[in-house]
Design a protein around this motif. Structure first.
Motif, PDB file in Angstrom:
ATOM      1  N   ASP A  93      -5.303  -5.871  -1.951  1.00 45.28           N
ATOM      2  CA  ASP A  93      -5.699  -5.934  -3.357  1.00 45.28           C
ATOM      3  C   ASP A  93      -5.785  -4.566  -4.017  1.00 45.28           C
ATOM      4  O   ASP A  93      -5.525  -4.437  -5.216  1.00 45.28           O
ATOM      5  CB  ASP A  93      -7.054  -6.649  -3.492  1.00 45.28           C
ATOM      6  N   GLU A  94      -6.136  -3.547  -3.222  1.00 52.79           N
ATOM      7  CA  GLU A  94      -6.277  -2.211  -3.800  1.00 52.79           C
ATOM      8  C   GLU A  94      -4.942  -1.664  -4.303  1.00 52.79           C
ATOM      9  O   GLU A  94      -4.912  -0.732  -5.122  1.00 52.79           O
ATOM     10  CB  GLU A  94      -6.867  -1.247  -2.765  1.00 52.79           C
ATOM     11  N   ARG A 105       0.834  -1.217   0.000  1.00 47.60           N
ATOM     12  CA  ARG A 105       0.000   0.000   0.000  1.00 47.60           C
ATOM     13  C   ARG A 105       0.860   1.255   0.000  1.00 47.60           C
ATOM     14  O   ARG A 105       0.512   2.241  -0.651  1.00 47.60           O
ATOM     15  CB  ARG A 105      -0.949  -0.015   1.200  1.00 47.60           C
TER      16      ARG A 105
END
Length: 220
Positions: A122-123, A92
């Protein structure tokens, strides 16, 4: 210009290498092969067919059965897989800093889904080069090259992070900077000999030292 951070998954982002050792060892045992666990550990990171060939040699006709046995044994752990310290946070952070984060892994299907759930980032993941996407797995450079294609980034603008000698050889073959992690259980000297420019303990250590790492040397 875009930058790509390419990551192996097993042993790099997820604490799974020793699960693979035990389940491959058991798959071999069930088929009548006495393969020492230390030898299995050194082969983890290869795709199934290459791992079996590496450990059993030529003249085999049981690859499919061995792979199926390992898959069934390892699948029992899918709901208990754990990410390594700060693995998701690292992805992230890189995504937030403008990196295109791509996974390059021999895992696919339900196994890859379980690993991604464990990492829980996942983002931040722009794409995945899985076993289903390449004709030849690590240590061939194809998985890393496919990841670079997904990212739309040249090798000079990429870093590959992995935990095995197979990862380092694949990254070096693809012409990218290679970073090794010790959390997969492979010695520092082996990773460096295989192509690692720098070596860190685990994702948390790389995150804590990100500003002095090879990733900091690729300008935005």
């Amino acid at each position: 210009m875009d930058r790509a951070a390419v990551f192996d998954v097993d042993g790099t982002l997820a604490d799974t290498n020793h699960l693979h050792v035990v389940t491959w060892w058991e798959a071999f045992r069930q088929a009548g092969h006495d393969v020492p666990m230390h030898a299995v550990h050194r082969a983890v990171g290869l795709g199934s067919t290459d791992l079996i060939a590496h450990l059993l040699g030529d003249g085999r006709d049981e690859d499919a059965a061995l792979s199926a046995a390992h898959k069934a044994l390892y699948g029992q752990y899918f709901d208990r897989l754990h990410a390594l310290p700060k693995a998701g946070e690292l992805l992230r952070r890189l995504h937030g800093d403008g990196w295109r984060v791509v996974l390059a892994t021999s895992a696919s299907g339900a196994e890859l889904g379980a690993l991604r759930r464990a990492i829980d980032a996942d983002e931040a993941i722009a794409g995945t080069a899985s076993a289903e996407d390449v004709a030849e797995g690590k240590p061939a450079p194809e998985p890393v090259e496919r990841a670079l294609e997904l990212a739309g980034v040249p090798a000079s603008r990429a870093v590959f992070v992995g935990d095995t000698v197979w990862d380092m050889r694949a990254g070096a073959g693809a012409g990218v900077r290679c970073v090794g992690l010790l959390c997969g259980g492979i010695p520092r000297a082996d990773l460096e000999e295989a192509g690692a420019g720098e070596v860190y303990d685990d994702p948390a250590d790389l995150l804590d030292r990100l500003s002095d790492s090879p990733l900091a040397r690729i300008p935005k």
